[in-house]
Design an enzyme around this catalytic site. Sequence first.
Site: not given
Length: 829
Positions: A372, A416, A425, A551, A750
């Site tokens: 994403w 991912n 995943r 996460d 970030e």
Amino acid sequence: MNNPFRHHRKSSSSDNDPFDVPENYYGDLTNPAKANKDSKVGRVRTFSVIENTPRNQFFNESFFHNRPETIKESPSSSSSDLSQSPTPVPELFRKPSIVPLYAAADDPLYAVINDDEVVNSQESINLTNVQPGAANKFHYRRASVDDAFSKPKKFYIADIKSTLKELLDNEDTDHNCQITIEDTGPKVLRLGTANSNGFKQASIRGTYMLSNLLQELTIARLFGRDQMILDEERLSENPVDRMKRLISTQFWKSLTRCLTKDNVYQMSKDTKLKDEYINEDGSITLKESHRIYIPYNRKDQFDYYSSFKSENPDVDLDIVYLPKVIDAEYIKSINKRPGLLALSSSINPTSGEVVNQPYVVPGGRFNELYGWDSYMETIGLLTDVTPNHNLQHLTLARGMTENFIYEIYHYGKILNANRSYYLGRSQPPFLTDMALRVFHKTNEVYPDKKDETLDFLQRATIAAIKEYKTVWCAEPRLDVETGLSCYHPTGVGIPPETEPTHFNAVLKPYIEKYNIDQTEFIEKYNEGVIKEPKLDEYFLHDRAVRESGHDTSYRLEGRCAYLATVDLNSLLYKYENDIALILSTYFGNKLEIDFGDGEIILEVSENWIEKARQRRANVDKYLWNGDDSIYYDYNIKTKTQNKYESATTFWPLWSELSTQQQADKMVSNTLYKLEEFGGLAAGTETSRGDINLHRPSRQWDYPYGWAPQQILAWIGLSNYGYHGTARRLAYRWLFMMTRAFVDYNGVVVEKYNVTKGAVPHKVDAEYGNQGVDFKGVATEGFGWVNASYLFGLTFMNLQARRALGTLTPPDVFIAKLTPVQKEQFDDSK
């Protein structure tokens, strides 16, 4: 001094653009060594432009109290220079780089000669009354806000290396190779002007201009320059313009990757895992891993990368085919043989050359294509693409979409990231909206390529349908009872890519139970020799949290695989509506699809409209809480709502799943809980709960804010008519970013602490903060944060952009607006 936050304007006397990209700006035009022979710049070296005497020899307590009574007049000072000065300038202190803040107005010791004026401090103190140590606190001059305006200068820097050293010696008091508001240096450096061939000097003052100087000198050194001509405009640039320019022209470029046979060896290096081999004596050997995995049916790619190995026989690159069926057991079996996964490539029919698709990575330490992150980066990349401008950004956005299509066909899902241990995943799905954005922008700039562009949209749509049916709406991710989907990736054992100590606390009771060391326990647990169902469930949820992209967070911890989350189901609702729209608008309301198994499937828009209708009903039934005016996640095991207040409640606005009444309720009754000084927090403090030694901070919880949460909320609020609210939230986020950028040496990170009074970029939760650790100059920022800045600026009117440029805090800016102007930033009903 010129306004340090001046907007872009190219000086009429300049023969080059002061805001050009480094590749051009640090070319011959600013290189005195290659200046035109008729130019006086660089012809004569009369004296050193910098002061080599250490600062502490100029300014210390003994100096202030034991100055020589008489000082010899400088023979090198011209009469024209001294005509402006009331008294002679001492030779020792002629044109010092560091300017005292306090001095007697008639003291010649502190007279400073600029190009056009003499600057004397207007304050005076009795130095004999200064207490020991006081001078260290008060005697350095800082930036003045009332300096007279003059035409932008050009500086002649004859020795970049020495100037860098002096700048850091004087200003970088905490020795981190950055100049920030936390440094206690004098905040002044004097540089020779180009028009005087370095003879006359002018001051660079204040944290912002000095940090910009540090950045420009660092970049010049990276381009191999020893000396240069530097535009003052580059140092005093409006921070909004500078930040936008750096992101658009430099940061994206630094974050761009393209996997080819020429760089596969370097890019395949795994920074998290090493190859594990068992020696003849039974001992384990670890070595650096260089491996690439190729889909079983892509012989062309296998041969392509093998050609590199043939050309470089001494290079230890492992090229391996993947099996047709990739399941959890296979993924576990290659955990000790980690590798990069191939991405999209094709053959140019004209040249016969291999075309590899480029992409943007989240941060400079990455080489992988992430899920994403790429969607958010696409939004930012497309903001400045026009038929004649930044077409390379469209190429990047298109490349990432092509890579997603490739991943779905060859790995079964958008990963991912493209490493072998991520094969089980995915991440939050955004493919349909991403493809539509690229499709529309491509039609805008290449109207003559409609057939090729339509083919791209068709391939993306078919891939999205495949992903929807085989990943998100298939068990175990689909909960049949509710009709909603969960993050529920496949996997066996402990995720290998985590830090070695990451699960110490979790594993400790089991290690004590079996009375073995941790390495042996992990080995036996992963191989199924030791069976612990509770530990299995823990790692199921841990993998699900990582698939969610959030996460980690106390919202999801220990339950994620059992949560039908509002974020995931909002995205799938968007898939359903987007696919219906694409089918009805571009493919005559039907599309025949062959997934390669011999069965032809006919897709029609009515089926997808019905899927969307049913999902909205399910979301309203299980996730919407009318009493609390918020969407919660739903636990499919306990059959209860997980009442954690999260910024994901605004994702249904982005996907237009909510009704207008639901949107109104959230804006009136929920927004204020999540809106902070710097934008939206990821969750509320109440939901997060107490933080202590046994319950540490999680990075996707309060008080941290993340770019994707801001972007989706801005779009969502605008979808429901709350343009002013979206603009206000965007202003808060952009101000926080700009303030940190100005005060902390151009930092773009970030994530941020969005609460008032915090140092926003200093986030020490869990993994720290990407983008903080740089020397001299930040060269890439962070992918989706870069995107949020460019996209956020599209919400700003001229008044807001000017306020951002002058660093006007959000509350002050809004308070000073007229009632009519305030409506543009607050339209809550």
